[in-house]
Structures are given as C-alpha cells and as structure tokens.
Design an enzyme around this catalytic site. Structure first.
Site, PDB file in Angstrom:
ATOM      1  N   ASP A   2      61.359  19.182  46.759  1.00  0.00           N
ATOM      2  CA  ASP A   2      60.716  18.428  45.689  1.00  0.00           C
ATOM      3  C   ASP A   2      61.734  18.195  44.575  1.00  0.00           C
ATOM      4  OD1 ASP A   2      57.800  17.666  44.598  1.00  0.00           O
ATOM      5  OD2 ASP A   2      58.984  18.485  42.947  1.00  0.00           O
TER       6      ASP A   2
ATOM      7  N   GLU B 239      57.587  12.468  45.304  1.00  0.00           N
ATOM      8  CA  GLU B 239      58.985  12.871  45.214  1.00  0.00           C
ATOM      9  C   GLU B 239      59.269  14.058  46.107  1.00  0.00           C
ATOM     10  OE1 GLU B 239      56.952  14.716  41.504  1.00  0.00           O
ATOM     11  OE2 GLU B 239      56.796  12.860  42.656  1.00  0.00           O
TER      12      GLU B 239
END
Length: 291
Positions: free
Chosen positions: A162, A205
């Site tokens: 992430d 993301e």
C-alpha cells in the site's frame, strides 16, 4: 450508405479459455503445419501449466480442411469435451481441449472477431491505469494457484502493498499526477518480480503479488527490493518530482496460512502492522506461538 467492406474469411484458432495467468488468453492460428502443445521449448503452443507434459499432444491438418488431435504420450492424458482420447480425433468448431489444468478452445474466427476478443480480454483482465492485472482476474488466479499449491504441497507466498500517504499526493499534486505515480510504481513492481510471479492492482493504491513456490524469506527479499527502489526514485509527473514510499505485508501457504482466506487476512494484518509501526517497511506475518 452502402458498406463495401469485404467480409473477412474465418480461420481456425486455438485459444486458452482457462488456465494459469501466463497461459490465459494465449492463442495461435492454425495453418498447414502441425502444432505441438506442451511445456518444452520445441512446442509450437507452449504452456506454463505444470500438469502439462513437455510433449503433450499434437494438432495437425488433414484433408478437406479438417484438423485432428492426437495425444503423444502425455502423463495426464488429453481430453476433448471432457472425454479422454485414446487415438486420433477430428476436431469440430467449438470443441474444448483439456490438457493438464488448461482448457483450449478450437474454433473459427475472422479478423474482426480476433481484434474484438483481444480488446475485450485486455479490458477484462488488466487495470486501465497501471497495466497490472485487475483484482477480479487476480482473485481467480489466486484460487487456481492456491489449489495447485495445496494439491502439489507447494509453497505460495502472498504480498500486499500500500502506498503511504497517497491521499496527500492526490490532494497536493492532483489525481492525474496520482495516476502517474501508480503507473510508475507498477513499472517498478514489474521490473523486480520474476516471470512466474503475478502482480495486480488490488485496490485504489494497493498492490498484490502472488509468488508460486516461494517461501517467506524469498518473498521478503523481493518485497524489500521493490520497496527500496520505490523509495529511491523520484517520479516525474507534470513537471513535479514526487517521492513516495510503500508498506507491505506478507503471508505464506502452508507456513503461516492453511486456507486462501487466511493467506489474504494474514497479509492484510501484516500490512496493517507495517503502517502502524512507522510505514515504509515490510512485515511478514508470524503465527502466535502457543505454549
């Protein structure tokens, strides 16, 4: 207005409609030469499926434009429409050939069909921003790879990554710049992973990698190479230089996880710990010892 475009002639094709990520969607147009299907370098139609023999079966043209299929001594047999063939068999359009865990469709397509299915495949399988696999296709591949690992008692590592503080990047530089960052991070992931590793955009993301045959140490080494490269580079987006870091969590079947759900949950928990303990780091899930 009359359309004078000539009709395209159909041609015979072999198309993989079920199989590993490396084989899915692969196809070949048949012609006047025999096509050897297998894992060997000499195979005309080479597959990555480990259940496929090096020389599995051959498809060759016969008179009057027909094609026949013949098993050439494979370990697991060749099936046409789920019936194992013991001798040569003439193929009919629409027949489904199963070799190992791969299903190949024999059918006729014209050039318009070919371009349509290529575009459809790309839209369905790949994320439009990063070019990595979409989450939906990745999850299908995870199910397949987990079943193979379970049956063959092989290692399977799962990595979740992430980007740190990505909302701040979008807020400061704008969403188009954020998309550039995602693309560049995806390029770094692709440049560091092995050919057999499977990478996807898992969420906004978030990225995920599947590492067949890899233990926790190997997964950590790969993740650290990716993390360090992401930390090192400056990403140029619309005349701005953007620095970004990534946090990652790792799990491994069967060393830490005994099911696919556990594999995902453990990597997610390890990622959470990486974020909570300072970001820009890799944490591998460790089972709680019971004394």
């Amino acid at each position: 207005m009359e359309n004078n475009r000539p009709l395209a002639s159909p041609y015979p094709y072999l198309t993989v409609i079920w199989g590993t990520n490396f084989d899915f969607g692969k196809e070949i147009q048949l012609g006047d030469e025999p096509v050897l299907i297998g894992r060997s370098k000499e195979a005309t139609f080479k597959l990555a499926d480990r259940m496929v023999s090096r020389r599995h079966c051959v498809i060759r043209p016969v008179k009057e434009g027909f094609y026949e299929i013949e098993d050439v001594g494979s370990s697991n047999g060749t099936y046409v429409n789920e019936i194992r063939i013991n001798s040569k068999k003439i193929l009919m359009s629409g027949d489904k050939i199963r070799v190992g865990e791969t299903i190949i469709k024999f059918h006729y397509k014209d050039e318009y069909d070919t371009q349509f299915f290529k575009r459809l495949y790309k839209m369905a399988v790949y994320d439009g921003t990063t070019g990595l696999l979409s989450k939906a296709f990745f999850m299908d591949e995870l199910k397949l790879q987990f079943e193979i690992a379970r049956r063959q008692e092989r290692l399977l590592s799962f990595i979740m990554m992430d980007l740190d503080d990505f909302k701040h990047i979008n807020d400061r530089f704008g969403h188009p710049a954020g998309d550039v960052v995602l693309k560049e991070v995806a390029k770094i992931i692709n440049s560091q992973k092995r050919t057999q590793d499977i990478a996807a955009r898992y969420g906004g993301e978030e990225f995920a990698l599947l590492l067949p045959g890899t233990d926790v140490e190997g997964a950590v080494n790969l993740t650290e190479r990716i993390r360090e490269e992401i930390e090192r580079v400056e990403i140029k987006a619309f005349h701005q230089l953007i620095k970004v870091t990534v946090s990652a969590g790792i799990s491994c079947f069967p060393l830490t996880a005994s099911s696919m759900d556990e594999l995902i949950e453990q990597a997610d928990n390890a990622l959470y710990e990486a974020k909570k303990s300072g970001k820009n780091r890799t944490i591998a899930y460790m089972p709680i010892s019971r004394k």
